[in-house]
Design a protein around this motif. Structure first.
Motif, mmCIF file in Angstrom:
data_model
loop_
_atom_site.group_PDB
_atom_site.id
_atom_site.type_symbol
_atom_site.label_atom_id
_atom_site.label_comp_id
_atom_site.label_asym_id
_atom_site.label_seq_id
_atom_site.Cartn_x
_atom_site.Cartn_y
_atom_site.Cartn_z
ATOM 1 N N VAL A 1 0.708 -1.145 -0.078
ATOM 2 C CA VAL A 1 0.124 0.665 -0.103
ATOM 3 C C VAL A 1 1.160 0.742 -0.139
ATOM 4 O O VAL A 1 2.042 0.858 1.169
ATOM 5 C CB VAL A 1 -0.735 -0.147 1.160
ATOM 6 C CG1 VAL A 1 -1.857 1.353 1.258
ATOM 7 C CG2 VAL A 1 -2.101 -1.206 0.575
ATOM 8 N N ILE A 2 0.811 2.519 -1.418
ATOM 9 C CA ILE A 2 1.657 3.946 -0.962
ATOM 10 C C ILE A 2 0.232 4.279 -0.395
ATOM 11 O O ILE A 2 -0.552 4.958 -1.292
ATOM 12 C CB ILE A 2 1.685 3.575 -2.759
ATOM 13 C CG1 ILE A 2 2.647 2.193 -3.083
ATOM 14 C CG2 ILE A 2 2.650 5.137 -2.271
ATOM 15 C CD1 ILE A 2 3.220 2.705 -4.523
ATOM 16 N N ASN A 3 0.413 5.387 0.329
ATOM 17 C CA ASN A 3 -0.714 6.437 0.864
ATOM 18 C C ASN A 3 0.725 7.539 0.501
ATOM 19 O O ASN A 3 1.530 7.945 0.952
ATOM 20 C CB ASN A 3 -0.003 5.958 2.011
ATOM 21 C CG ASN A 3 -1.260 6.797 3.217
ATOM 22 O OD1 ASN A 3 -1.844 8.322 2.443
ATOM 23 N ND2 ASN A 3 -2.270 6.187 4.224
ATOM 24 N N TYR A 4 -0.290 7.971 -0.464
ATOM 25 C CA TYR A 4 0.847 9.305 -1.386
ATOM 26 C C TYR A 4 -0.023 10.733 -0.031
ATOM 27 O O TYR A 4 0.589 11.782 0.470
ATOM 28 C CB TYR A 4 -0.143 9.802 -2.460
ATOM 29 C CG TYR A 4 0.900 8.903 -3.218
ATOM 30 C CD1 TYR A 4 1.777 9.228 -4.102
ATOM 31 C CD2 TYR A 4 -0.044 7.688 -3.835
ATOM 32 C CE1 TYR A 4 2.686 8.560 -5.163
ATOM 33 C CE2 TYR A 4 -0.237 6.985 -4.580
ATOM 34 C CZ TYR A 4 1.629 7.321 -5.692
ATOM 35 O OH TYR A 4 2.001 6.000 -6.307
ATOM 36 N N SER A 5 -1.107 10.570 0.841
ATOM 37 C CA SER A 5 -1.363 11.456 2.013
ATOM 38 C C SER A 5 -0.835 11.420 3.196
ATOM 39 O O SER A 5 -1.310 12.434 4.502
ATOM 40 C CB SER A 5 -2.901 11.277 2.242
ATOM 41 O OG SER A 5 -3.332 12.028 0.208
ATOM 42 N N ALA A 6 -0.266 10.313 3.132
ATOM 43 C CA ALA A 6 0.112 10.686 4.442
ATOM 44 C C ALA A 6 1.225 11.315 5.402
ATOM 45 O O ALA A 6 1.488 11.484 7.029
ATOM 46 C CB ALA A 6 1.035 8.387 4.650
ATOM 47 N N GLU A 7 2.315 11.813 4.961
ATOM 48 C CA GLU A 7 3.433 12.938 4.951
ATOM 49 C C GLU A 7 3.078 14.267 4.830
ATOM 50 O O GLU A 7 2.070 14.140 4.107
ATOM 51 C CB GLU A 7 4.505 12.594 4.740
ATOM 52 C CG GLU A 7 5.143 11.041 4.852
ATOM 53 C CD GLU A 7 5.631 10.992 6.131
ATOM 54 O OE1 GLU A 7 5.777 11.729 7.328
ATOM 55 O OE2 GLU A 7 5.573 9.490 7.018
ATOM 56 N N ASP A 8 2.815 15.109 5.659
ATOM 57 C CA ASP A 8 2.953 16.553 5.407
ATOM 58 C C ASP A 8 3.100 17.050 3.943
ATOM 59 O O ASP A 8 2.654 18.084 3.305
ATOM 60 C CB ASP A 8 3.102 17.335 6.378
ATOM 61 C CG ASP A 8 2.327 17.035 8.025
ATOM 62 O OD1 ASP A 8 1.870 16.560 7.540
ATOM 63 O OD2 ASP A 8 3.266 16.939 8.560
#
Length: 266
Positions: free
Chosen positions: A163-170
């Motif tokens: 799973v690649i989460n593009y929104s996890a980091e600021d």
């Protein structure tokens, strides 16, 4: 004969009464479950939970209430619970094999809620699809694509996939590549790239923007431009910088691969 007819009449009236009462319980129970879930969704206690957890809890509670309602109706119909348990126990292996995929999805949903690799509103890439997480239910995770398509993914598949989460980091890094002719001065090209960067207010100063030669090919020299921005600004920065750099290369008559640019009108 009269005794037999009387027994049949009593049995029919008794069964009919049980059936009507069971239907009444079903209708009332369905209404009560719907109202309870609706009120629970608006309760302040659940409002403290993250949206993904909230939807999962509501889904779990709804299924639990329906199980209780169905068992109540079975008891009203006069079916002994011991017989129901015995039937379920004898069919346990068959039911377990038939529901193996569903149970895997339920376990996957529980693991997602516990470890939280993503939450509602995050943009992810998983199981071969991309989209914004709309909801995580007890069995499925629902994504919405950028062109407003709804994708339903079994939770079991998500737990077994990268799973690649593009929104996890600021913040995120924007990577752009531009190819120019070999005759052009690298310092000049890099300065044009940095000028476009400095005029974009969404680009962050730290980490510092990067503009260097990436490699040289038969077609020309490839320059890499790397800048950082807030995650929400990724696509605006991507498109704005692409256009700004293209306009500068054209206005400065920079040679592109294959042929020289026609001089821009002053």
């Amino acid at each position: 004969m009269e005794e037999l007819m009387k027994n049949l009449t009593d049995l029919g009236s008794n069964a009919g009464g049980r059936l009507l009462f069971a239907l009444l319980v079903l209708v009332v129970g369905k209404f009560v479950i719907s109202k309870f879930v609706h009120l629970a969704a608006k309760s302040k206690s659940l409002d403290r939970l993250e949206m993904t957890v909230k939807l999962f809890v509501l889904s779990f509670v709804k299924i639990g209430l329906w199980v209780v309602l169905i068992l109540s109706i079975i008891e009203i119909m006069g079916v002994p619970m011991t017989s129901v348990v015995a039937v379920l126990a004898s069919a346990g292996v068959a039911v377990g094999l038939a529901l193996q995929g569903a149970l895997s999805n339920v376990c996957g949903g529980i693991m997602i809620i516990i470890f939280r690799p993503f939450k509602a509103g995050d943009y992810i890439d998983a199981a071969g699809v991309q989209g914004t997480v709309k909801a995580v239910t007890i069995v499925y995770t629902v994504l919405v694509t950028v062109d407003n398509k709804r994708i339903t993914i079994p939770n079991g598949s998500l737990m077994n996939a990268n799973v690649i989460n593009y929104s996890a980091e600021d913040t995120r890094r924007v990577d752009l590549s531009f190819t120019c002719g070999r005759e052009e001065s690298p310092d000049r090209i890099q300065e044009l790239l940095m000028e476009a960067v400095r005029e974009n207010a969404m680009v962050l100063d730290s980490p510092e923007p990067f503009a260097r030669i990436s490699r040289i090919t038969e077609e020309g020299v490839i320059y890499e431009l790397r800048v950082w921005c807030k995650t929400d600004c990724y696509w605006p920065v991507y498109h704005d910088l692409t256009q700004a750099v293209a306009e500068r290369l054209i206005s400065e008559n920079i040679q592109l691969p294959g042929k020289r640019i026609i001089e821009a009108k002053k």
